[in-house]
Write a protein that holds these residues in place. Structure first.
Motif, PDB file in Angstrom:
ATOM      1  N   LYS A 199      25.869  53.302  44.949  1.00  0.00           N
ATOM      2  CA  LYS A 199      26.086  51.869  45.215  1.00  0.00           C
ATOM      3  C   LYS A 199      26.916  51.234  44.108  1.00  0.00           C
ATOM      4  O   LYS A 199      27.814  50.425  44.365  1.00  0.00           O
ATOM      5  CB  LYS A 199      24.747  51.156  45.347  1.00  0.00           C
ATOM      6  N   LEU A 200      26.626  51.604  42.859  1.00  0.00           N
ATOM      7  CA  LEU A 200      27.419  51.079  41.749  1.00  0.00           C
ATOM      8  C   LEU A 200      28.875  51.527  41.854  1.00  0.00           C
ATOM      9  O   LEU A 200      29.792  50.749  41.557  1.00  0.00           O
ATOM     10  CB  LEU A 200      26.809  51.536  40.418  1.00  0.00           C
ATOM     11  N   GLU A 201      29.089  52.771  42.274  1.00  0.00           N
ATOM     12  CA  GLU A 201      30.458  53.247  42.427  1.00  0.00           C
ATOM     13  C   GLU A 201      31.190  52.463  43.512  1.00  0.00           C
ATOM     14  O   GLU A 201      32.370  52.112  43.359  1.00  0.00           O
ATOM     15  CB  GLU A 201      30.446  54.732  42.760  1.00  0.00           C
ATOM     16  N   GLN A 202      30.482  52.161  44.605  1.00  0.00           N
ATOM     17  CA  GLN A 202      31.097  51.343  45.651  1.00  0.00           C
ATOM     18  C   GLN A 202      31.406  49.943  45.150  1.00  0.00           C
ATOM     19  O   GLN A 202      32.460  49.373  45.480  1.00  0.00           O
ATOM     20  CB  GLN A 202      30.165  51.281  46.866  1.00  0.00           C
ATOM     21  N   ASP A 203      30.502  49.377  44.346  1.00  0.00           N
ATOM     22  CA  ASP A 203      30.750  48.049  43.780  1.00  0.00           C
ATOM     23  C   ASP A 203      31.970  48.073  42.861  1.00  0.00           C
ATOM     24  O   ASP A 203      32.774  47.132  42.852  1.00  0.00           O
ATOM     25  CB  ASP A 203      29.517  47.557  43.020  1.00  0.00           C
ATOM     26  N   VAL A 204      32.099  49.146  42.074  1.00  0.00           N
ATOM     27  CA  VAL A 204      33.256  49.250  41.175  1.00  0.00           C
ATOM     28  C   VAL A 204      34.551  49.291  41.975  1.00  0.00           C
ATOM     29  O   VAL A 204      35.540  48.615  41.636  1.00  0.00           O
ATOM     30  CB  VAL A 204      33.116  50.500  40.280  1.00  0.00           C
ATOM     31  N   ARG A 243      37.402  46.529  41.808  1.00  0.00           N
ATOM     32  CA  ARG A 243      38.757  46.929  41.430  1.00  0.00           C
ATOM     33  C   ARG A 243      39.772  46.426  42.461  1.00  0.00           C
ATOM     34  O   ARG A 243      40.869  45.962  42.114  1.00  0.00           O
ATOM     35  CB  ARG A 243      38.832  48.445  41.294  1.00  0.00           C
ATOM     36  N   GLY A 244      39.408  46.510  43.745  1.00  0.00           N
ATOM     37  CA  GLY A 244      40.289  45.986  44.776  1.00  0.00           C
ATOM     38  C   GLY A 244      40.468  44.481  44.684  1.00  0.00           C
ATOM     39  O   GLY A 244      41.577  43.956  44.868  1.00  0.00           O
ATOM     40  N   GLU A 245      39.382  43.759  44.383  1.00  0.00           N
ATOM     41  CA  GLU A 245      39.486  42.310  44.239  1.00  0.00           C
ATOM     42  C   GLU A 245      40.365  41.930  43.049  1.00  0.00           C
ATOM     43  O   GLU A 245      41.175  40.994  43.129  1.00  0.00           O
ATOM     44  CB  GLU A 245      38.090  41.705  44.069  1.00  0.00           C
ATOM     45  N   VAL A 246      40.213  42.662  41.943  1.00  0.00           N
ATOM     46  CA  VAL A 246      41.044  42.380  40.767  1.00  0.00           C
ATOM     47  C   VAL A 246      42.517  42.620  41.081  1.00  0.00           C
ATOM     48  O   VAL A 246      43.390  41.807  40.738  1.00  0.00           O
ATOM     49  CB  VAL A 246      40.589  43.242  39.575  1.00  0.00           C
ATOM     50  N   GLY A 247      42.803  43.727  41.760  1.00  0.00           N
ATOM     51  CA  GLY A 247      44.183  43.997  42.119  1.00  0.00           C
ATOM     52  C   GLY A 247      44.755  42.938  43.039  1.00  0.00           C
ATOM     53  O   GLY A 247      45.910  42.523  42.886  1.00  0.00           O
ATOM     54  N   GLU A 248      43.953  42.478  43.999  1.00  0.00           N
ATOM     55  CA  GLU A 248      44.424  41.437  44.910  1.00  0.00           C
ATOM     56  C   GLU A 248      44.691  40.134  44.175  1.00  0.00           C
ATOM     57  O   GLU A 248      45.695  39.458  44.421  1.00  0.00           O
ATOM     58  CB  GLU A 248      43.378  41.227  46.013  1.00  0.00           C
ATOM     59  N   ARG A 249      43.823  39.768  43.252  1.00  0.00           N
ATOM     60  CA  ARG A 249      44.052  38.538  42.480  1.00  0.00           C
ATOM     61  C   ARG A 249      45.259  38.658  41.574  1.00  0.00           C
ATOM     62  O   ARG A 249      45.986  37.682  41.366  1.00  0.00           O
ATOM     63  CB  ARG A 249      42.794  38.216  41.660  1.00  0.00           C
ATOM     64  N   GLN A 250      45.476  39.838  41.020  1.00  0.00           N
ATOM     65  CA  GLN A 250      46.671  40.021  40.200  1.00  0.00           C
ATOM     66  C   GLN A 250      47.932  39.869  41.035  1.00  0.00           C
ATOM     67  O   GLN A 250      48.913  39.258  40.599  1.00  0.00           O
ATOM     68  CB  GLN A 250      46.630  41.399  39.524  1.00  0.00           C
TER      69      GLN A 250
END
Length: 309
Positions: A105-110, A114-121
């Motif tokens: 579950k933690l790996e899925q959260d990571v 990571r996808g959200e950070v990339g989208e915001r960037q």
């Protein structure tokens, strides 16, 4: 006068078959030492070593009872502790499964974060790029692009293996007919120099910080392995980009690989190629630019035929 019959001498008895093994016969005949044999005979004459007095018999019986009690107690404890051991084992298995699920579950959260950070960037690059936001997003790989371009397919030679010992080994290659990371580096650099505006290999978008490396026999692009054939898509003026690349030093290098080592290549101009956005972006530095410089740069790049994002 009567004659006496002749006296015949009696011959010696025939030797025993085992006469030559006297030492072995002695060991067999006296297997028990004389002292041990005497002690054993004396013990047998005295009653076989068993206690004769009542006190000795009671002591022996008490010892036997004590030994039986110890064995019975050990068996009982083992029987009682068996369910406890089984329960502890099951508890340990349950804990392992629970921790494994938590780690997944933690790996899925990571991955999600990571996808959200990339989208915001990517959105930040689009919003704060000023009047060059579209160009900044294009060059940084923040957005997917499409437009005219070229399609270059590079594949290993037929029957290529990693046995080594070929003529390319002296130039730093591990074999003759396999496409290496150095080959892909030269191909990509040649496309950039020939006017490509965006490049992707097997769907992996390249940016200014992308790295093409090798891990064993595999080619890695940003630490992601690729498998042949390698399809390189580049956005740009298709015919002009194709001609410029084939006439460049890197294009001639690729042609030499095809002629000398059997590496298979094909290049074609395409009316529309589609490249995805880069999976992750790294923003190192950012500096504000003057409005005049931005406008001048905008005028200089207005007619370059950039692909649309």
């Amino acid at each position: 006068m009567s004659q006496q019959p002749p006296v015949r001498s009696t011959g010696s008895p025939p030797p025993r078959p085992d006469a030559s093994m006297s030492l072995l016969n002695n060991v067999i005949d006296h297997a028990l030492d004389d002292g041990y044999a005497e002690a054993s005979a004396r013990r047998a004459a005295e009653g076989g070593g068993l206690p004769r007095t009542t006190r000795a018999k009671l002591g022996l019986a008490a010892g036997l009872v004590l030994a039986a009690a110890v064995v019975t107690l050990g068996a009982a404890e083992a029987r009682v502790s068996a369910p406890v051991v089984a329960k502890e084992r099951q508890d340990l298995i349950d804990r392992i499964e629970s921790e494994t699920s938590a780690a997944d579950k933690l790996e899925q959260d990571v991955e999600r974060l990571r996808g959200e950070v990339g989208e915001r960037q990517r959105k930040a690059l689009e919003q704060h790029g000023g009047d060059q936001g579209e160009l900044v997003a294009l060059l940084s790989g923040a957005t997917p692009v499409h437009g005219p371009g070229v399609k270059l397919v590079v594949d290993d030679a037929k029957g290529a293996d990693s046995g080594g010992g070929g003529p390319r080994e002296s130039a730093g290659f591990s074999d003759t007919g396999r496409v290496r990371d150095r080959d892909m580096q030269r191909i990509v650099n040649g496309l950039w120099e020939s006017g490509a505006e965006a490049v992707a290999i097997n769907g992996q978008r390249l940016t200014a910080l992308s790295a093409i490396r090798a891990a064993g026999d595999a080619i890695l692009v940003d630490n992601k392995p690729l498998v042949p054939p390698y399809t390189v898509l580049a956005v740009g003026d298709g015919k002009r980009l194709s001609t410029a690349f084939q006439d460049s030093a890197d294009g001639q290098y690729l042609h030499a690989l095809q002629e000398n080592f059997g590496i298979r290549t094909s290049i074609s101009a395409e009316g529309d190629v589609r490249l995805p956005a880069a999976p992750s972006l790294i923003v190192r530095t950012a500096e504000p630019r003057g409005a005049g410089a931005a406008k001048a740069t905008g005028r200089a790049t207005a007619d370059t035929g950039k692909g649309t994002s």
